[in-house]
Write a protein that holds these residues in place. Sequence first.
Motif, PDB file in Angstrom:
ATOM      1  N   ARG A 106      79.835  -5.168  21.551  1.00  0.00           N
ATOM      2  CA  ARG A 106      79.112  -4.078  20.854  1.00  0.00           C
ATOM      3  C   ARG A 106      77.638  -4.441  20.669  1.00  0.00           C
ATOM      4  O   ARG A 106      76.755  -3.628  20.901  1.00  0.00           O
ATOM      5  CB  ARG A 106      79.754  -3.799  19.500  1.00  0.00           C
ATOM      6  N   GLN A 107      77.411  -5.669  20.230  1.00  0.00           N
ATOM      7  CA  GLN A 107      76.027  -6.109  20.052  1.00  0.00           C
ATOM      8  C   GLN A 107      75.269  -6.098  21.385  1.00  0.00           C
ATOM      9  O   GLN A 107      74.098  -5.706  21.443  1.00  0.00           O
ATOM     10  CB  GLN A 107      75.987  -7.508  19.429  1.00  0.00           C
ATOM     11  N   TYR A 108      75.937  -6.540  22.428  1.00  0.00           N
ATOM     12  CA  TYR A 108      75.333  -6.549  23.764  1.00  0.00           C
ATOM     13  C   TYR A 108      74.986  -5.117  24.187  1.00  0.00           C
ATOM     14  O   TYR A 108      73.899  -4.856  24.701  1.00  0.00           O
ATOM     15  CB  TYR A 108      76.301  -7.197  24.765  1.00  0.00           C
ATOM     16  N   ARG A 109      75.922  -4.186  23.954  1.00  0.00           N
ATOM     17  CA  ARG A 109      75.689  -2.782  24.311  1.00  0.00           C
ATOM     18  C   ARG A 109      74.520  -2.202  23.514  1.00  0.00           C
ATOM     19  O   ARG A 109      73.643  -1.543  24.070  1.00  0.00           O
ATOM     20  CB  ARG A 109      76.948  -1.958  24.076  1.00  0.00           C
ATOM     21  N   VAL A 110      74.485  -2.464  22.213  1.00  0.00           N
ATOM     22  CA  VAL A 110      73.398  -1.971  21.366  1.00  0.00           C
ATOM     23  C   VAL A 110      72.058  -2.539  21.847  1.00  0.00           C
ATOM     24  O   VAL A 110      71.055  -1.823  21.948  1.00  0.00           O
ATOM     25  CB  VAL A 110      73.657  -2.320  19.874  1.00  0.00           C
ATOM     26  N   LEU A 165      70.988  -0.817  25.027  1.00  0.00           N
ATOM     27  CA  LEU A 165      70.461   0.522  24.742  1.00  0.00           C
ATOM     28  C   LEU A 165      69.035   0.445  24.204  1.00  0.00           C
ATOM     29  O   LEU A 165      68.163   1.225  24.601  1.00  0.00           O
ATOM     30  CB  LEU A 165      71.360   1.258  23.745  1.00  0.00           C
ATOM     31  N   LYS A 166      68.792  -0.517  23.297  1.00  0.00           N
ATOM     32  CA  LYS A 166      67.438  -0.693  22.762  1.00  0.00           C
ATOM     33  C   LYS A 166      66.468  -1.076  23.873  1.00  0.00           C
ATOM     34  O   LYS A 166      65.346  -0.545  23.955  1.00  0.00           O
ATOM     35  CB  LYS A 166      67.425  -1.774  21.671  1.00  0.00           C
ATOM     36  N   ASP A 167      66.885  -1.983  24.732  1.00  0.00           N
ATOM     37  CA  ASP A 167      66.040  -2.400  25.856  1.00  0.00           C
ATOM     38  C   ASP A 167      65.751  -1.230  26.794  1.00  0.00           C
ATOM     39  O   ASP A 167      64.628  -1.060  27.266  1.00  0.00           O
ATOM     40  CB  ASP A 167      66.699  -3.545  26.637  1.00  0.00           C
ATOM     41  N   ALA A 168      66.788  -0.424  27.048  1.00  0.00           N
ATOM     42  CA  ALA A 168      66.614   0.725  27.940  1.00  0.00           C
ATOM     43  C   ALA A 168      65.639   1.727  27.327  1.00  0.00           C
ATOM     44  O   ALA A 168      64.771   2.287  28.028  1.00  0.00           O
ATOM     45  CB  ALA A 168      67.959   1.396  28.206  1.00  0.00           C
ATOM     46  N   ARG A 169      65.750   1.981  26.023  1.00  0.00           N
ATOM     47  CA  ARG A 169      64.818   2.898  25.349  1.00  0.00           C
ATOM     48  C   ARG A 169      63.391   2.366  25.419  1.00  0.00           C
ATOM     49  O   ARG A 169      62.453   3.115  25.685  1.00  0.00           O
ATOM     50  CB  ARG A 169      65.220   3.091  23.886  1.00  0.00           C
ATOM     51  N   THR A 170      63.242   1.078  25.156  1.00  0.00           N
ATOM     52  CA  THR A 170      61.919   0.462  25.210  1.00  0.00           C
ATOM     53  C   THR A 170      61.332   0.578  26.614  1.00  0.00           C
ATOM     54  O   THR A 170      60.161   0.948  26.783  1.00  0.00           O
ATOM     55  CB  THR A 170      61.991  -1.023  24.796  1.00  0.00           C
ATOM     56  N   GLN A 171      62.142   0.277  27.601  1.00  0.00           N
ATOM     57  CA  GLN A 171      61.684   0.359  28.995  1.00  0.00           C
ATOM     58  C   GLN A 171      61.331   1.797  29.368  1.00  0.00           C
ATOM     59  O   GLN A 171      60.326   2.047  30.024  1.00  0.00           O
ATOM     60  CB  GLN A 171      62.772  -0.184  29.936  1.00  0.00           C
ATOM     61  N   ALA A 172      62.154   2.764  28.938  1.00  0.00           N
ATOM     62  CA  ALA A 172      61.885   4.168  29.244  1.00  0.00           C
ATOM     63  C   ALA A 172      60.592   4.621  28.580  1.00  0.00           C
ATOM     64  O   ALA A 172      59.771   5.316  29.193  1.00  0.00           O
ATOM     65  CB  ALA A 172      63.049   5.045  28.776  1.00  0.00           C
ATOM     66  N   THR A 173      60.374   4.205  27.342  1.00  0.00           N
ATOM     67  CA  THR A 173      59.141   4.556  26.638  1.00  0.00           C
ATOM     68  C   THR A 173      57.934   3.975  27.359  1.00  0.00           C
ATOM     69  O   THR A 173      56.912   4.646  27.521  1.00  0.00           O
ATOM     70  CB  THR A 173      59.191   4.040  25.180  1.00  0.00           C
ATOM     71  N   LYS A 174      58.072   2.749  27.799  1.00  0.00           N
ATOM     72  CA  LYS A 174      56.984   2.085  28.528  1.00  0.00           C
ATOM     73  C   LYS A 174      56.687   2.825  29.833  1.00  0.00           C
ATOM     74  O   LYS A 174      55.526   3.085  30.162  1.00  0.00           O
ATOM     75  CB  LYS A 174      57.391   0.645  28.812  1.00  0.00           C
TER      76      LYS A 174
END
Length: 120
Positions: free
Chosen positions: A27-31, A34-43
């Motif tokens: 779960r922690q890995y998935r969360v 998701l945070k990394d993906a959001r950060t990358q998408a924002t970038k």
Amino acid sequence: MASQQPQSIQTLLEAEKEASKVVQQARQYRVQKLKDARTQATKEIEEYRKAKEQEFKAFEASHAGSTQTAQTAIDRETEVKRKEITEQYLKSKDQVVKKLLDRVVLVKPELHRNLKKVES
């Protein structure tokens, strides 16, 4: 056998704890993913926006000169036409005023064409 049951229960409890830890880590890995993906998408969105903004500024700069040139040409053409109209006005105003006065002042009384003479 009796001594084996508490040990197998203990083994099951330890396995359950281990499984719980694995699930929690997943779960922690998935969360985190998701945070990394959001950060990358924002970038990526920000980079794309900056690139499009630069592209627009370059387009605007390259076409700004043509807009000013077109405006200058239109201004010159407008000035020429305005002068022509002024010249025509000055040239024709006396004739127009004379024609208007002739129509208003010189009235020729005539019967209307629809009016018939009545003979007595």
